[in-house]
Design a protein around this motif. Structure first.
Motif, PDB file in Angstrom:
ATOM      1  N   UNK A   1      -4.981   3.537  -6.278  1.00 20.09           N
ATOM      2  CA  UNK A   1      -5.382   2.110  -6.062  1.00 20.09           C
ATOM      3  C   UNK A   1      -6.300   1.899  -7.203  1.00 20.09           C
TER       4      UNK A   1
ATOM      5  N   UNK B   1      -8.601   2.243  -1.348  1.00 23.50           N
ATOM      6  CA  UNK B   1      -9.901   1.765  -1.687  1.00 23.50           C
ATOM      7  C   UNK B   1     -10.723   2.185  -0.802  1.00 23.50           C
ATOM      8  N   UNK B   2     -10.383   0.955  -0.211  1.00 22.33           N
ATOM      9  CA  UNK B   2     -10.753   1.405   1.240  1.00 22.33           C
ATOM     10  C   UNK B   2     -10.618   1.881   1.884  1.00 22.33           C
TER      11      UNK B   2
ATOM     12  N   UNK C   1     -17.288  -8.327  -3.920  1.00 20.69           N
ATOM     13  CA  UNK C   1     -16.701  -7.711  -4.252  1.00 20.69           C
ATOM     14  C   UNK C   1     -15.050  -8.526  -4.078  1.00 20.69           C
TER      15      UNK C   1
ATOM     16  N   UNK D   1      -4.262  -1.021 -10.378  1.00 19.09           N
ATOM     17  CA  UNK D   1      -4.976  -2.438 -10.659  1.00 19.09           C
ATOM     18  C   UNK D   1      -5.137  -2.327 -12.423  1.00 19.09           C
TER      19      UNK D   1
ATOM     20  N   UNK E   1     -11.390  -3.252   5.723  1.00 18.13           N
ATOM     21  CA  UNK E   1     -10.384  -2.458   4.893  1.00 18.13           C
ATOM     22  C   UNK E   1      -8.908  -3.160   5.063  1.00 18.13           C
ATOM     23  N   UNK E   2      -7.708  -2.447   5.265  1.00 18.67           N
ATOM     24  CA  UNK E   2      -6.598  -3.154   5.894  1.00 18.67           C
ATOM     25  C   UNK E   2      -6.517  -3.744   7.318  1.00 18.67           C
TER      26      UNK E   2
ATOM     27  N   UNK F   1      -3.059  -6.418  -6.059  1.00 16.13           N
ATOM     28  CA  UNK F   1      -4.601  -7.012  -6.103  1.00 16.13           C
ATOM     29  C   UNK F   1      -5.358  -6.300  -4.610  1.00 16.13           C
TER      30      UNK F   1
ATOM     31  N   UNK G   1      -7.405  -2.892  -3.580  1.00 17.18           N
ATOM     32  CA  UNK G   1      -8.599  -3.119  -3.038  1.00 17.18           C
ATOM     33  C   UNK G   1      -8.380  -2.245  -1.259  1.00 17.18           C
ATOM     34  N   UNK G   2      -7.100  -2.022  -1.310  1.00 20.08           N
ATOM     35  CA  UNK G   2      -7.596  -1.620   0.915  1.00 20.08           C
ATOM     36  C   UNK G   2      -7.193  -0.006   0.549  1.00 20.08           C
TER      37      UNK G   2
ATOM     38  N   UNK H   1     -17.318  -2.565  -4.627  1.00 24.00           N
ATOM     39  CA  UNK H   1     -16.594  -2.148  -3.693  1.00 24.00           C
ATOM     40  C   UNK H   1     -17.270  -0.486  -3.340  1.00 24.00           C
TER      41      UNK H   1
ATOM     42  N   UNK I   1     -11.268  -7.900 -12.705  1.00 23.35           N
ATOM     43  CA  UNK I   1     -11.346  -6.700 -11.415  1.00 23.35           C
ATOM     44  C   UNK I   1     -11.511  -5.865 -11.469  1.00 23.35           C
TER      45      UNK I   1
ATOM     46  N   UNK J   1     -19.985   1.844  -0.851  1.00 22.59           N
ATOM     47  CA  UNK J   1     -20.096   2.905  -0.336  1.00 22.59           C
ATOM     48  C   UNK J   1     -20.979   3.894  -0.898  1.00 22.59           C
TER      49      UNK J   1
ATOM     50  N   UNK K   1       1.158  -0.815  -0.216  1.00 20.29           N
ATOM     51  CA  UNK K   1      -0.151   0.317  -0.098  1.00 20.29           C
ATOM     52  C   UNK K   1       1.190   1.167   0.494  1.00 20.29           C
TER      53      UNK K   1
ATOM     54  N   UNK L   1      -9.249  -6.817   4.432  1.00 21.89           N
ATOM     55  CA  UNK L   1      -8.549  -6.815   3.403  1.00 21.89           C
ATOM     56  C   UNK L   1      -6.991  -7.685   4.004  1.00 21.89           C
TER      57      UNK L   1
END
Lengths: 295, 295
Positions: free
Chosen positions: A79, A118-119, B79, A83, B149-150, A111, A115-116, B118, B111, B122, A36, B154
């Motif tokens: 992000x 974006x979150x 997702x 991707x 998330x992280x 990947x 994803x993380x 995701x 992808x 939101x 990240x 994730x």
């Protein structure tokens, strides 16, 4: 003043903030954390944070709040780049001279890191922020989500993939750019206004128009610079060769036509600023430097 | 009553709602729209929506609001499955007897569809929702983000990848499950309470505890059923063969130990319910059917 000089203070500000937040974050996996960080701090001009800070200051938004919003916008941007670089997408091994995330780590980690990130953007914009009402903050979250998803950036990326090797109209090309890159630039402007004071809210459409015109003009200028760079470096005529696969403004309108289009968008952007009774010189300067850059 | 019978009304409700929302959505790319629909409506037990509806009703949340929240939770869940199935991750070609998203479409589209689902979650939780204050709605968005998330799903997925072929303690195994699947189940419960009336807010920790225990017990039961299924179908001793690669509760604690652990978690879940002065029979029934299922 060069673009680099103009953006330097915003770049330093957002990079320091991002570095701090990522190191304070309660990560579960150090490998995911590193990927990240790689994606978010690999570099980048930080045009979106600069735009967000500039507009936010004009609207008297809280400086700490602007840091969080800029961080969120950059997290979505990062992000999308991770991707986009994946083997199944553009399959790029280098970005800004550095190994892309799936090269520096591996594909699964890239990947997940995308994803993380974006979150993370939504974690950041939904946490308690100074000097923003809950109503307005929900609108900020909504702006970021609409700009990022299937009716914004992701949708534009899908259109872009479908458009490869197809003959596009100027309208179709504009639609791709307006969604793939324009939507997030516009969202950055809107989020900055929404974080501002009550009086500033009436100028949201004008700031938004400015950002939309600026974003599209930036893409037109990119196409122009690509063409000039190719012609100068390779001595090839306009629109030849690899450029033939991808629709560009120069291909659709010719070099002079593209320059006129950029000029029209630049004027439209300045017209939007003229309707805002604040000192918008910093934004006019950003447009000027961004749209007259030569690389 | 079987699990299928118990979940049927919630499944019908959320599936109809998702179908409607996806068809009303202003998609840019019909290909991306189809891939998102494939991922979101491929099937699934819909345990999370059932839990969310059940708790939301006890807390007197608005029914339309609960539909949006359940849709958002399922969109995050969908997702995560699309991305988990990708060649770089679990490389699965089938899910619920159907081709996975990257098989039915292609990898790039899968992808993007995961990314857009995701974001869609939101979009859905940040839009105006009936009978929820803006303050509480921001907390709902925050819950969904933190769980995904992280430091949630994730992060759990990253830990799970790192744990392959490693010797794990029970604590480490629980940590993976609690994040990879538990966090979103717990978030569904929390979101339902946050959408409820003021009085219900004091029971958020109890509902949250119930969901956490239920989520982990569900994983333990999964391990137990895998083991029994293998032993019965193949006549192999416990913990042999392919099971050796992956840590499971049965491998760590033995079949009887795993059954005891599930029982402890089940009791802890019921104890949490006992502290809530509402008629929580529907939740006790969910736990009973979910943890005593035989397939």
């Amino acid at each position: 003043m060069t673009l680099k000089q103009l953006l330097e203070p915003s770049k330093t500000r957002v990079n320091q903030f991002l570095q701090q937040q990522l190191s304070d974050y309660p990560h579960l996996s150090s490998n995911l954390a590193a990927a990240m960080q790689h994606g978010l701090l690999l570099g980048g001009k930080r045009v979106r944070p600069h735009l967000l800070f500039s507009i936010g200051e004009l609207c008297q938004a809280n400086a700490a709040t602007l840091n969080w919003l800029a961080a969120a916008v950059e997290s979505v941007h990062a992000y999308s780049l991770i991707h986009d670089d994946l083997p199944a997408m553009d399959d790029d091994e280098l970005r800004r001279g550095q190994p892309t995330c799936h090269i520096a780590f591996d594909e699964a980690t890239a990947i997940l890191a995308g994803d993380a990130l974006q979150t993370l953007a939504f974690e950041w914009v939904s946490q308690p922020l100074p000097e923003v009402s809950a109503q307005r903050q929900l609108k900020i979250v909504q702006q970021l989500a609409l700009a990022s998803g299937a009716q914004g950036m992701c949708g534009g990326q899908a259109l872009d993939i479908e458009a490869t090797r197809q003959q596009l109209s100027e309208q179709q090309l504009a639609q791709i750019h307006q969604h793939k890159t324009g939507a997030l630039i516009q969202a950055a402007a809107n989020m900055a206004v929404l974080a501002g004071n009550d009086e500033a809210q009436q100028y949201l459409p004008a700031f938004s128009r400015f950002a939309a015109d600026l974003g599209l003009a930036f893409q037109v200028q990119d196409d122009i610079l690509d063409e000039i760079g190719q012609t100068e470096a390779l001595g090839k005529p306009q629109g030849s060769d690899s450029a033939a696969e991808k629709a560009t403004y120069v291909r659709l309108l010719g070099l002079q036509g593209a320059q006129q289009r950029r000029q029209q968008l630049h004027e439209s952007a300045l017209h939007a600023l003229s309707t805002i009774p604040y000192n918008t010189t910093s934004l006019a300067q950003l447009a000027n430097v961004l749209l007259n850059r030569d690389h």
